[in-house]
Write a protein that holds these residues in place. Structure first.
Motif, PDB file in Angstrom:
ATOM      1  N   VAL A 137      63.646  47.981  42.691  1.00 36.76           N
ATOM      2  CA  VAL A 137      64.822  47.151  42.402  1.00 36.76           C
ATOM      3  C   VAL A 137      65.729  47.875  41.420  1.00 36.76           C
ATOM      4  O   VAL A 137      65.282  48.396  40.399  1.00 36.76           O
ATOM      5  CB  VAL A 137      64.385  45.774  41.841  1.00 36.76           C
ATOM      6  N   THR A 138      67.015  47.915  41.767  1.00 32.66           N
ATOM      7  CA  THR A 138      68.041  48.517  40.914  1.00 32.66           C
ATOM      8  C   THR A 138      69.133  47.478  40.662  1.00 32.66           C
ATOM      9  O   THR A 138      69.098  46.392  41.246  1.00 32.66           O
ATOM     10  CB  THR A 138      68.667  49.750  41.599  1.00 32.66           C
ATOM     11  N   PRO A 139      70.121  47.777  39.839  1.00 41.01           N
ATOM     12  CA  PRO A 139      71.225  46.830  39.647  1.00 41.01           C
ATOM     13  C   PRO A 139      71.985  46.515  40.942  1.00 41.01           C
ATOM     14  O   PRO A 139      72.640  45.481  41.041  1.00 41.01           O
ATOM     15  CB  PRO A 139      72.134  47.543  38.638  1.00 41.01           C
ATOM     16  N   ARG A 140      71.875  47.380  41.948  1.00 38.97           N
ATOM     17  CA  ARG A 140      72.566  47.120  43.224  1.00 38.97           C
ATOM     18  C   ARG A 140      71.743  46.265  44.182  1.00 38.97           C
ATOM     19  O   ARG A 140      72.241  45.829  45.212  1.00 38.97           O
ATOM     20  CB  ARG A 140      72.906  48.445  43.901  1.00 38.97           C
ATOM     21  N   THR A 141      70.473  46.012  43.860  1.00 37.73           N
ATOM     22  CA  THR A 141      69.593  45.235  44.740  1.00 37.73           C
ATOM     23  C   THR A 141      70.021  43.771  44.754  1.00 37.73           C
ATOM     24  O   THR A 141      70.194  43.162  43.703  1.00 37.73           O
ATOM     25  CB  THR A 141      68.126  45.340  44.287  1.00 37.73           C
ATOM     26  N   ARG A 142      70.177  43.229  45.950  1.00 35.01           N
ATOM     27  CA  ARG A 142      70.558  41.831  46.104  1.00 35.01           C
ATOM     28  C   ARG A 142      69.469  40.999  46.769  1.00 35.01           C
ATOM     29  O   ARG A 142      69.514  39.784  46.738  1.00 35.01           O
ATOM     30  CB  ARG A 142      71.850  41.698  46.929  1.00 35.01           C
ATOM     31  N   ALA A 143      68.473  41.670  47.373  1.00 35.06           N
ATOM     32  CA  ALA A 143      67.410  40.932  48.054  1.00 35.06           C
ATOM     33  C   ALA A 143      66.146  41.783  48.151  1.00 35.06           C
ATOM     34  O   ALA A 143      66.219  43.005  48.205  1.00 35.06           O
ATOM     35  CB  ALA A 143      67.856  40.538  49.457  1.00 35.06           C
ATOM     36  N   VAL A 144      65.022  41.089  48.149  1.00 39.67           N
ATOM     37  CA  VAL A 144      63.727  41.707  48.449  1.00 39.67           C
ATOM     38  C   VAL A 144      63.185  40.921  49.634  1.00 39.67           C
ATOM     39  O   VAL A 144      62.910  39.727  49.526  1.00 39.67           O
ATOM     40  CB  VAL A 144      62.753  41.637  47.257  1.00 39.67           C
ATOM     41  N   LEU A 145      63.091  41.561  50.760  1.00 37.85           N
ATOM     42  CA  LEU A 145      62.672  40.913  51.996  1.00 37.85           C
ATOM     43  C   LEU A 145      61.171  41.073  52.167  1.00 37.85           C
ATOM     44  O   LEU A 145      60.667  42.179  52.295  1.00 37.85           O
ATOM     45  CB  LEU A 145      63.421  41.541  53.176  1.00 37.85           C
ATOM     46  N   ARG A 146      60.466  39.956  52.152  1.00 34.94           N
ATOM     47  CA  ARG A 146      59.010  39.977  52.295  1.00 34.94           C
ATOM     48  C   ARG A 146      58.617  39.204  53.533  1.00 34.94           C
ATOM     49  O   ARG A 146      59.063  38.088  53.737  1.00 34.94           O
ATOM     50  CB  ARG A 146      58.353  39.335  51.077  1.00 34.94           C
ATOM     51  N   TYR A 147      57.793  39.791  54.318  1.00 37.57           N
ATOM     52  CA  TYR A 147      57.258  39.115  55.493  1.00 37.57           C
ATOM     53  C   TYR A 147      56.006  39.846  55.927  1.00 37.57           C
ATOM     54  O   TYR A 147      55.683  40.902  55.419  1.00 37.57           O
ATOM     55  CB  TYR A 147      58.275  39.065  56.626  1.00 37.57           C
ATOM     56  N   THR A 148      55.305  39.279  56.865  1.00 34.80           N
ATOM     57  CA  THR A 148      54.097  39.921  57.369  1.00 34.80           C
ATOM     58  C   THR A 148      54.075  39.886  58.890  1.00 34.80           C
ATOM     59  O   THR A 148      54.517  38.921  59.489  1.00 34.80           O
ATOM     60  CB  THR A 148      52.825  39.254  56.808  1.00 34.80           C
ATOM     61  N   CYS A 149      53.587  40.938  59.461  1.00 37.09           N
ATOM     62  CA  CYS A 149      53.403  41.010  60.918  1.00 37.09           C
ATOM     63  C   CYS A 149      51.953  40.745  61.288  1.00 37.09           C
ATOM     64  O   CYS A 149      51.598  40.755  62.455  1.00 37.09           O
ATOM     65  CB  CYS A 149      53.806  42.394  61.423  1.00 37.09           C
ATOM     66  N   THR A 150      51.114  40.506  60.284  1.00 37.55           N
ATOM     67  CA  THR A 150      49.681  40.375  60.526  1.00 37.55           C
ATOM     68  C   THR A 150      49.181  38.947  60.409  1.00 37.55           C
ATOM     69  O   THR A 150      47.984  38.716  60.479  1.00 37.55           O
ATOM     70  CB  THR A 150      48.903  41.243  59.526  1.00 37.55           C
ATOM     71  N   ALA A 151      50.054  38.000  60.223  1.00 42.04           N
ATOM     72  CA  ALA A 151      49.709  36.576  60.089  1.00 42.04           C
ATOM     73  C   ALA A 151      48.851  36.289  58.862  1.00 42.04           C
ATOM     74  O   ALA A 151      48.208  35.261  58.780  1.00 42.04           O
ATOM     75  CB  ALA A 151      49.032  36.065  61.352  1.00 42.04           C
ATOM     76  N   ARG A 152      48.867  37.199  57.903  1.00 39.80           N
ATOM     77  CA  ARG A 152      48.151  36.953  56.650  1.00 39.80           C
ATOM     78  C   ARG A 152      49.084  36.230  55.688  1.00 39.80           C
ATOM     79  O   ARG A 152      50.297  36.412  55.740  1.00 39.80           O
ATOM     80  CB  ARG A 152      47.706  38.264  56.004  1.00 39.80           C
ATOM     81  N   ARG A 153      48.498  35.469  54.803  1.00 41.05           N
ATOM     82  CA  ARG A 153      49.285  34.748  53.813  1.00 41.05           C
ATOM     83  C   ARG A 153      49.913  35.739  52.824  1.00 41.05           C
ATOM     84  O   ARG A 153      49.232  36.651  52.328  1.00 41.05           O
ATOM     85  CB  ARG A 153      48.375  33.786  53.063  1.00 41.05           C
ATOM     86  N   LEU A 154      51.185  35.548  52.538  1.00 39.57           N
ATOM     87  CA  LEU A 154      51.863  36.410  51.570  1.00 39.57           C
ATOM     88  C   LEU A 154      51.597  35.911  50.166  1.00 39.57           C
ATOM     89  O   LEU A 154      51.679  34.719  49.894  1.00 39.57           O
ATOM     90  CB  LEU A 154      53.375  36.412  51.829  1.00 39.57           C
ATOM     91  N   ARG A 155      51.286  36.819  49.282  1.00 43.03           N
ATOM     92  CA  ARG A 155      51.095  36.470  47.873  1.00 43.03           C
ATOM     93  C   ARG A 155      52.132  37.241  47.068  1.00 43.03           C
ATOM     94  O   ARG A 155      52.280  38.437  47.233  1.00 43.03           O
ATOM     95  CB  ARG A 155      49.691  36.832  47.421  1.00 43.03           C
ATOM     96  N   TRP A 156      52.809  36.559  46.209  1.00 39.54           N
ATOM     97  CA  TRP A 156      53.830  37.173  45.379  1.00 39.54           C
ATOM     98  C   TRP A 156      53.444  36.953  43.938  1.00 39.54           C
ATOM     99  O   TRP A 156      53.436  35.834  43.461  1.00 39.54           O
ATOM    100  CB  TRP A 156      55.192  36.560  45.668  1.00 39.54           C
ATOM    101  N   SER A 157      53.084  38.001  43.250  1.00 32.68           N
ATOM    102  CA  SER A 157      52.650  37.883  41.856  1.00 32.68           C
ATOM    103  C   SER A 157      53.668  38.537  40.941  1.00 32.68           C
ATOM    104  O   SER A 157      53.333  39.369  40.111  1.00 32.68           O
ATOM    105  CB  SER A 157      51.273  38.532  41.700  1.00 32.68           C
ATOM    106  N   ALA A 158      54.916  38.154  41.116  1.00 33.38           N
ATOM    107  CA  ALA A 158      55.985  38.728  40.305  1.00 33.38           C
ATOM    108  C   ALA A 158      55.916  38.201  38.879  1.00 33.38           C
ATOM    109  O   ALA A 158      55.448  37.098  38.652  1.00 33.38           O
ATOM    110  CB  ALA A 158      57.334  38.385  40.925  1.00 33.38           C
ATOM    111  N   PRO A 159      56.390  38.992  37.948  1.00 36.14           N
ATOM    112  CA  PRO A 159      56.460  38.508  36.573  1.00 36.14           C
ATOM    113  C   PRO A 159      57.308  37.245  36.480  1.00 36.14           C
ATOM    114  O   PRO A 159      58.197  37.018  37.296  1.00 36.14           O
ATOM    115  CB  PRO A 159      57.123  39.676  35.829  1.00 36.14           C
ATOM    116  N   ALA A 160      57.030  36.415  35.493  1.00 39.89           N
ATOM    117  CA  ALA A 160      57.686  35.110  35.369  1.00 39.89           C
ATOM    118  C   ALA A 160      59.200  35.196  35.217  1.00 39.89           C
ATOM    119  O   ALA A 160      59.907  34.278  35.598  1.00 39.89           O
ATOM    120  CB  ALA A 160      57.087  34.359  34.184  1.00 39.89           C
ATOM    121  N   HIS A 161      59.727  36.290  34.695  1.00 40.99           N
ATOM    122  CA  HIS A 161      61.172  36.377  34.463  1.00 40.99           C
ATOM    123  C   HIS A 161      61.968  36.640  35.730  1.00 40.99           C
ATOM    124  O   HIS A 161      63.183  36.668  35.691  1.00 40.99           O
ATOM    125  CB  HIS A 161      61.483  37.429  33.391  1.00 40.99           C
ATOM    126  N   LEU A 162      61.315  36.829  36.880  1.00 42.94           N
ATOM    127  CA  LEU A 162      62.060  37.072  38.115  1.00 42.94           C
ATOM    128  C   LEU A 162      62.188  35.843  38.938  1.00 42.94           C
ATOM    129  O   LEU A 162      61.483  35.074  39.247  1.00 42.94           O
ATOM    130  CB  LEU A 162      61.397  38.191  38.912  1.00 42.94           C
TER     131      LEU A 162
END
Length: 72
Positions: free
Chosen positions: A47-72
């Motif tokens: 992620v940079t100052p120009r980043t506007r999106a982080v696209l997360r998805y899965t092709c494996t039908a597994r559950r996505l887990r997002w453990s981002a820091p609380a400030h995001l």
């Protein structure tokens, strides 16, 4: 200056094409080798100052887990 969208490196080509057609620059980020979705901390490092999106998805039908820091 173009905006960026971070997406998984194992994305289908149409995902990056859709990002590019919207005028953004696709930025590929590594995936977790154990579960295959986008690695949270590697994606956050891309992620940079120009980043506007982080696209997360899965092709494996597994559950996505997002453990981002609380400030995001």
């Amino acid at each position: 200056m173009a905006v960026e969208c971070v997406l998984p490196s194992n994305s289908f080509v149409a995902t990056a094409e859709a990002v590019a057609r919207c005028g953004a620059v696709p930025v590929f980020s590594d995936c977790d080798p154990a579960t295959f979705p986008l690695d949270t901390y590697v994606a956050l490092a891309a992620v940079t100052p120009r980043t506007r999106a982080v696209l997360r998805y899965t092709c494996t039908a597994r559950r996505l887990r997002w453990s981002a820091p609380a400030h995001l």
